[in-house]
Design a protein around this motif. Structure first.
Motif, PDB file in Angstrom:
ATOM      1  N   PRO A  78       0.799  -1.235   0.000  1.00 26.16           N
ATOM      2  CA  PRO A  78       0.000   0.000   0.000  1.00 26.16           C
ATOM      3  C   PRO A  78       0.826   1.276   0.000  1.00 26.16           C
ATOM      4  CG  PRO A  78      -0.913  -1.599   1.544  1.00 26.16           C
ATOM      5  CD  PRO A  78       0.401  -2.153   1.078  1.00 26.16           C
ATOM      6  N   ASP A  79       2.054   1.211   0.537  1.00 27.52           N
ATOM      7  CA  ASP A  79       2.883   2.421   0.595  1.00 27.52           C
ATOM      8  C   ASP A  79       3.703   2.634  -0.677  1.00 27.52           C
ATOM      9  OD1 ASP A  79       4.802   0.464   0.750  1.00 27.52           O
ATOM     10  OD2 ASP A  79       5.693   1.144   2.631  1.00 27.52           O
ATOM     11  N   GLY A  80       3.462   1.808  -1.701  1.00 27.23           N
ATOM     12  CA  GLY A  80       4.182   1.964  -2.959  1.00 27.23           C
ATOM     13  C   GLY A  80       5.448   1.139  -3.049  1.00 27.23           C
ATOM     14  N   GLY A  81       5.801   0.434  -1.974  1.00 29.41           N
ATOM     15  CA  GLY A  81       6.977  -0.423  -2.004  1.00 29.41           C
ATOM     16  C   GLY A  81       6.617  -1.835  -2.417  1.00 29.41           C
ATOM     17  N   LEU A  82       7.382  -2.796  -1.919  1.00 30.88           N
ATOM     18  CA  LEU A  82       7.123  -4.201  -2.203  1.00 30.88           C
ATOM     19  C   LEU A  82       6.722  -4.902  -0.916  1.00 30.88           C
ATOM     20  CD1 LEU A  82      10.131  -5.025  -4.563  1.00 30.88           C
ATOM     21  CD2 LEU A  82       7.780  -4.504  -5.220  1.00 30.88           C
ATOM     22  N   ASP A  83       5.718  -5.738  -0.999  1.00 31.07           N
ATOM     23  CA  ASP A  83       5.223  -6.480   0.150  1.00 31.07           C
ATOM     24  C   ASP A  83       6.086  -7.733   0.332  1.00 31.07           C
ATOM     25  OD1 ASP A  83       3.872  -7.892   2.057  1.00 31.07           O
ATOM     26  OD2 ASP A  83       1.900  -7.730   1.113  1.00 31.07           O
ATOM     27  N   LEU A  84       6.828  -7.776   1.435  1.00 29.83           N
ATOM     28  CA  LEU A  84       7.742  -8.894   1.694  1.00 29.83           C
ATOM     29  C   LEU A  84       7.136  -9.940   2.634  1.00 29.83           C
ATOM     30  CD1 LEU A  84      11.084  -6.902   2.188  1.00 29.83           C
ATOM     31  CD2 LEU A  84      10.251  -8.023   0.122  1.00 29.83           C
ATOM     32  N   THR A  85       5.828  -9.889   2.803  1.00 22.07           N
ATOM     33  CA  THR A  85       5.170 -10.801   3.744  1.00 22.07           C
ATOM     34  C   THR A  85       5.473 -12.262   3.431  1.00 22.07           C
ATOM     35  OG1 THR A  85       3.378  -9.223   4.083  1.00 22.07           O
ATOM     36  CG2 THR A  85       2.962 -11.504   4.715  1.00 22.07           C
ATOM     37  N   GLN A  86       5.338 -12.641   2.155  1.00 20.20           N
ATOM     38  CA  GLN A  86       5.553 -14.049   1.802  1.00 20.20           C
ATOM     39  C   GLN A  86       7.027 -14.421   1.828  1.00 20.20           C
ATOM     40  OE1 GLN A  86       3.095 -16.090  -1.105  1.00 20.20           O
ATOM     41  NE2 GLN A  86       1.881 -14.238  -1.416  1.00 20.20           N
ATOM     42  N   VAL A  87       7.902 -13.471   1.537  1.00 20.39           N
ATOM     43  CA  VAL A  87       9.341 -13.738   1.659  1.00 20.39           C
ATOM     44  C   VAL A  87       9.692 -14.004   3.118  1.00 20.39           C
ATOM     45  CG1 VAL A  87      11.650 -12.728   1.458  1.00 20.39           C
ATOM     46  CG2 VAL A  87       9.989 -12.423  -0.391  1.00 20.39           C
ATOM     47  N   GLU A  88       9.145 -13.183   4.004  1.00 24.28           N
ATOM     48  CA  GLU A  88       9.413 -13.383   5.431  1.00 24.28           C
ATOM     49  C   GLU A  88       8.859 -14.720   5.919  1.00 24.28           C
ATOM     50  OE1 GLU A  88       8.924 -11.063   9.727  1.00 24.28           O
ATOM     51  OE2 GLU A  88       7.781 -10.381   7.979  1.00 24.28           O
ATOM     52  N   ALA A  89       7.645 -15.054   5.488  1.00 24.26           N
ATOM     53  CA  ALA A  89       7.051 -16.328   5.893  1.00 24.26           C
ATOM     54  C   ALA A  89       7.884 -17.501   5.395  1.00 24.26           C
ATOM     55  CB  ALA A  89       5.620 -16.420   5.367  1.00 24.26           C
ATOM     56  N   ALA A  90       8.369 -17.397   4.157  1.00 25.82           N
ATOM     57  CA  ALA A  90       9.204 -18.460   3.599  1.00 25.82           C
ATOM     58  C   ALA A  90      10.499 -18.596   4.390  1.00 25.82           C
ATOM     59  CB  ALA A  90       9.507 -18.159   2.130  1.00 25.82           C
ATOM     60  N   ALA A  91      11.104 -17.444   4.727  1.00 26.84           N
ATOM     61  CA  ALA A  91      12.363 -17.471   5.467  1.00 26.84           C
ATOM     62  C   ALA A  91      12.181 -18.049   6.869  1.00 26.84           C
ATOM     63  CB  ALA A  91      12.933 -16.057   5.549  1.00 26.84           C
ATOM     64  N   ARG A  92      11.086 -17.694   7.528  1.00 23.40           N
ATOM     65  CA  ARG A  92      10.835 -18.226   8.869  1.00 23.40           C
ATOM     66  C   ARG A  92      10.632 -19.741   8.824  1.00 23.40           C
ATOM     67  NH1 ARG A  92       9.850 -14.489  12.794  1.00 23.40           N
ATOM     68  NH2 ARG A  92       9.409 -12.344  12.126  1.00 23.40           N
ATOM     69  N   THR A  93       9.881 -20.193   7.843  1.00 24.23           N
ATOM     70  CA  THR A  93       9.636 -21.634   7.715  1.00 24.23           C
ATOM     71  C   THR A  93      10.938 -22.379   7.463  1.00 24.23           C
ATOM     72  OG1 THR A  93       7.420 -21.233   6.845  1.00 24.23           O
ATOM     73  CG2 THR A  93       8.385 -23.396   6.422  1.00 24.23           C
ATOM     74  N   LEU A  94      11.752 -21.841   6.558  1.00 22.61           N
ATOM     75  CA  LEU A  94      13.038 -22.480   6.260  1.00 22.61           C
ATOM     76  C   LEU A  94      13.956 -22.451   7.474  1.00 22.61           C
ATOM     77  CD1 LEU A  94      15.098 -23.684   4.269  1.00 22.61           C
ATOM     78  CD2 LEU A  94      15.685 -21.340   3.590  1.00 22.61           C
ATOM     79  N   ALA A  95      14.022 -21.304   8.158  1.00 25.91           N
ATOM     80  CA  ALA A  95      14.937 -21.151   9.289  1.00 25.91           C
ATOM     81  C   ALA A  95      14.629 -22.141  10.408  1.00 25.91           C
ATOM     82  CB  ALA A  95      14.873 -19.719   9.819  1.00 25.91           C
ATOM     83  N   ASP A  96      13.360 -22.462  10.599  1.00 25.78           N
ATOM     84  CA  ASP A  96      12.979 -23.399  11.667  1.00 25.78           C
ATOM     85  C   ASP A  96      13.564 -24.782  11.455  1.00 25.78           C
ATOM     86  OD1 ASP A  96      11.510 -21.497  13.010  1.00 25.78           O
ATOM     87  OD2 ASP A  96       9.581 -22.089  12.149  1.00 25.78           O
ATOM     88  N   HIS A  97      13.941 -25.109  10.213  1.00 27.69           N
ATOM     89  CA  HIS A  97      14.398 -26.474   9.913  1.00 27.69           C
ATOM     90  C   HIS A  97      15.784 -26.508   9.262  1.00 27.69           C
ATOM     91  CE1 HIS A  97      10.264 -27.707  10.765  1.00 27.69           C
ATOM     92  NE2 HIS A  97       9.868 -26.711   9.981  1.00 27.69           N
ATOM     93  N   MET A  98      16.380 -25.342   9.026  1.00 26.62           N
ATOM     94  CA  MET A  98      17.624 -25.285   8.252  1.00 26.62           C
ATOM     95  C   MET A  98      18.806 -25.879   9.024  1.00 26.62           C
ATOM     96  SD  MET A  98      19.105 -21.995   6.229  1.00 26.62           S
ATOM     97  CE  MET A  98      19.518 -21.066   7.698  1.00 26.62           C
ATOM     98  N   ARG A  99      19.635 -26.596   8.297  1.00 21.74           N
ATOM     99  CA  ARG A  99      20.832 -27.197   8.873  1.00 21.74           C
ATOM    100  C   ARG A  99      22.077 -26.442   8.419  1.00 21.74           C
ATOM    101  NH1 ARG A  99      19.739 -33.727   8.046  1.00 21.74           N
ATOM    102  NH2 ARG A  99      17.734 -33.812   9.156  1.00 21.74           N
ATOM    103  N   PRO A 100      23.184 -26.624   9.114  1.00 22.71           N
ATOM    104  CA  PRO A 100      24.437 -25.979   8.679  1.00 22.71           C
ATOM    105  C   PRO A 100      24.815 -26.405   7.260  1.00 22.71           C
ATOM    106  CG  PRO A 100      24.658 -26.819  10.921  1.00 22.71           C
ATOM    107  CD  PRO A 100      23.346 -27.344  10.385  1.00 22.71           C
ATOM    108  N   HIS A 101      25.537 -25.509   6.590  1.00 24.67           N
ATOM    109  CA  HIS A 101      26.083 -25.728   5.244  1.00 24.67           C
ATOM    110  C   HIS A 101      25.032 -25.640   4.137  1.00 24.67           C
ATOM    111  CE1 HIS A 101      29.560 -26.880   7.530  1.00 24.67           C
ATOM    112  NE2 HIS A 101      28.979 -27.978   7.991  1.00 24.67           N
ATOM    113  N   THR A 102      23.808 -25.275   4.478  1.00 22.27           N
ATOM    114  CA  THR A 102      22.793 -25.081   3.445  1.00 22.27           C
ATOM    115  C   THR A 102      23.107 -23.820   2.648  1.00 22.27           C
ATOM    116  OG1 THR A 102      21.116 -26.103   4.869  1.00 22.27           O
ATOM    117  CG2 THR A 102      20.308 -24.775   3.008  1.00 22.27           C
ATOM    118  N   THR A 103      22.841 -23.856   1.354  1.00 18.49           N
ATOM    119  CA  THR A 103      22.957 -22.665   0.512  1.00 18.49           C
ATOM    120  C   THR A 103      21.566 -22.092   0.308  1.00 18.49           C
ATOM    121  OG1 THR A 103      24.915 -23.498  -0.630  1.00 18.49           O
ATOM    122  CG2 THR A 103      23.662 -21.766  -1.746  1.00 18.49           C
ATOM    123  N   VAL A 104      21.363 -20.849   0.748  1.00 17.82           N
ATOM    124  CA  VAL A 104      20.067 -20.180   0.628  1.00 17.82           C
ATOM    125  C   VAL A 104      20.200 -19.056  -0.393  1.00 17.82           C
ATOM    126  CG1 VAL A 104      18.228 -18.936   1.818  1.00 17.82           C
ATOM    127  CG2 VAL A 104      19.535 -20.707   3.035  1.00 17.82           C
TER     128      VAL A 104
END
Length: 402
Positions: A78-104
């Motif tokens: 709404p403020d003219g930028g980009l909505d990062l809601t789904q990027v944040e949700a994806a990152a949180r989901t991945l972070a909860d299960h991510m192991r060392p040495h993963t390439t993101v």
């Protein structure tokens, strides 16, 4: 069975990447971040599933991959930028299960600085790991061109910018399995700005030819002949085509308020391109008037209501605004599109023409908004009472062209 790759976000950026990975023999799983437009046909998805692509039953499987690519959509906020809601949700989901040495790797269109300033903290907080030390982090602009059969992931170079040199090389090793050429940027900010430049280049140049279309109509000049001649210049010119508006998923960014200098040309380009649906409706009304008919009560057939030819994707399609404006003037609007079985505009169903030629013959005005491959434009120009071609696709003299 463990997979080599997780594609998080299965919309216009993620599914083509997953398709290319599966074709390259990479064991791939896909994870949806929310409602997303599907750029592939059901047959293409079935082929992917038949060759090993799968969607995990639980997000825990994301922690078993070597490479995770975030391709979540970033629609306008709404403020003219980009909505990062789904990027944040994806990152949180991945972070909860991510192991060392993963390439993101992040491929979603974002502002410069997002990978380091936004994505990195989310991943580090959720995983307890440190980017550049415990896992690799990089950005690569998506270069998907849906429906383009000439340029595929295999022959389209990939730009990569990692948080550290080791991050860049790890991402390069992954993309080297998909493409013939990998281009290394200095870092994620440079790679993010590549995406910014490429997207804005498209929008600014489309705005230029859209303005030329309006000017040429005022001057009585054949714009399409001008373009035909201009594109013979072998240097210093790249041909773009005007149209009824600009759709798609790549949002132009002017960085207003987010950088020392806003991109004034991009802001102006957005204004120009945003005015094209209104201009098309004005041209339509003028054509009807010239032929003794009013827009009120006129039967108007819209051909092709997707944002791009030969695709079912309607993201930001200008057809919606054009239909809305025509209906507000009292026109009876119908549509035909081989890829869209039903269409609602302003919560109202728009009648779909079953017989294309009969509908064109019956309509007071037919407007070509998208040039789908299945349309016989020569035949349509003969059948239609009045034809407005916004794509310059009809033979010269066969229709009124934008």
């Amino acid at each position: 069975m463990p997979a080599d790759l997780a594609v998080i976000g299965l919309g216009p950026y993620g599914l083509p990447l997953a398709q290319a990975a599966v074709a390259a023999g990479i064991s791939t799983l896909g994870y949806r971040t929310g409602p997303e437009a599907d750029p592939l046909t059901p047959a293409e998805v079935r082929r992917m599933l038949a060759t090993g692509f799968r969607t995990p039953a639980t997000p825990a499987e994301l922690g078993r991959v070597r490479t995770a690519v975030i391709c979540a959509p970033t629609p306008p906020s709404p403020d003219g930028g980009l909505d990062l809601t789904q990027v944040e949700a994806a990152a949180r989901t991945l972070a909860d299960h991510m192991r060392p040495h993963t390439t993101v790797i992040l491929e979603s269109p974002v502002r410069p600085g997002t990978t380091e300033d936004f994505l990195r903290p989310v991943l580090e907080r959720g995983s307890g790991l440190r980017a550049g030390r415990d896992f690799h982090l990089a950005y690569s602009p998506s270069r998907v061109d849906p429906g383009n059969r000439d340029f595929t992931p295999a022959n389209t170079p990939k730009v990569i910018g990692g948080l550290t040199p080791a991050c860049t090389e790890s991402a390069a090793a992954f993309y080297g399995r998909l493409t013939d050429k990998v281009v290394r940027a200095r870092g994620p900010r440079e790679a993010e700005t590549v995406q910014l430049l490429e997207t804005n280049f498209r929008h600014v140049n489309i705005a230029l030819v859209n303005e030329m279309a309006v000017l040429c109509d005022d001057l009585g000049v054949d714009l399409w002949d001008v373009l035909r001649c201009a594109e013979t210049k072998p240097f210093g010119f790249h041909a773009f085509r005007p149209g009824p508006g600009v759709g798609g998923h790549s949002v132009p960014q002017d960085l207003t308020g987010r950088a020392p200098h806003s991109l004034r040309m991009v802001e102006l380009a957005q204004q120009v391109n945003g005015q094209m649906p209104r201009y098309v409706v004005q041209r339509a009304a003028a054509l009807l008037n010239e032929h003794g008919k009013s827009a009120r009560g006129a039967r108007v057939l819209l051909l092709g209501v997707t944002y791009k030819a030969d695709l079912a994707d309607q993201q930001a399609t200008p057809a919606e605004e054009i239909a809305t404006r025509l209906m507000s003037m009292g026109a009876a609007v119908s549509y035909h599109d081989p890829h869209i079985p039903s269409w609602n505009v302003a919560d109202r169903p728009v009648p779909r023409a079953d017989s294309l030629y009969e509908a064109a013959a019956d309509a007071d005005l037919t407007i070509l908004l998208q040039q789908h491959r299945t349309y016989d434009l020569q035949g349509l120009s003969v059948k239609a009472q009045l034809l407005l071609d916004t794509r310059g696709a009809t033979p010269t003299g066969a229709a009124h062209r934008l």
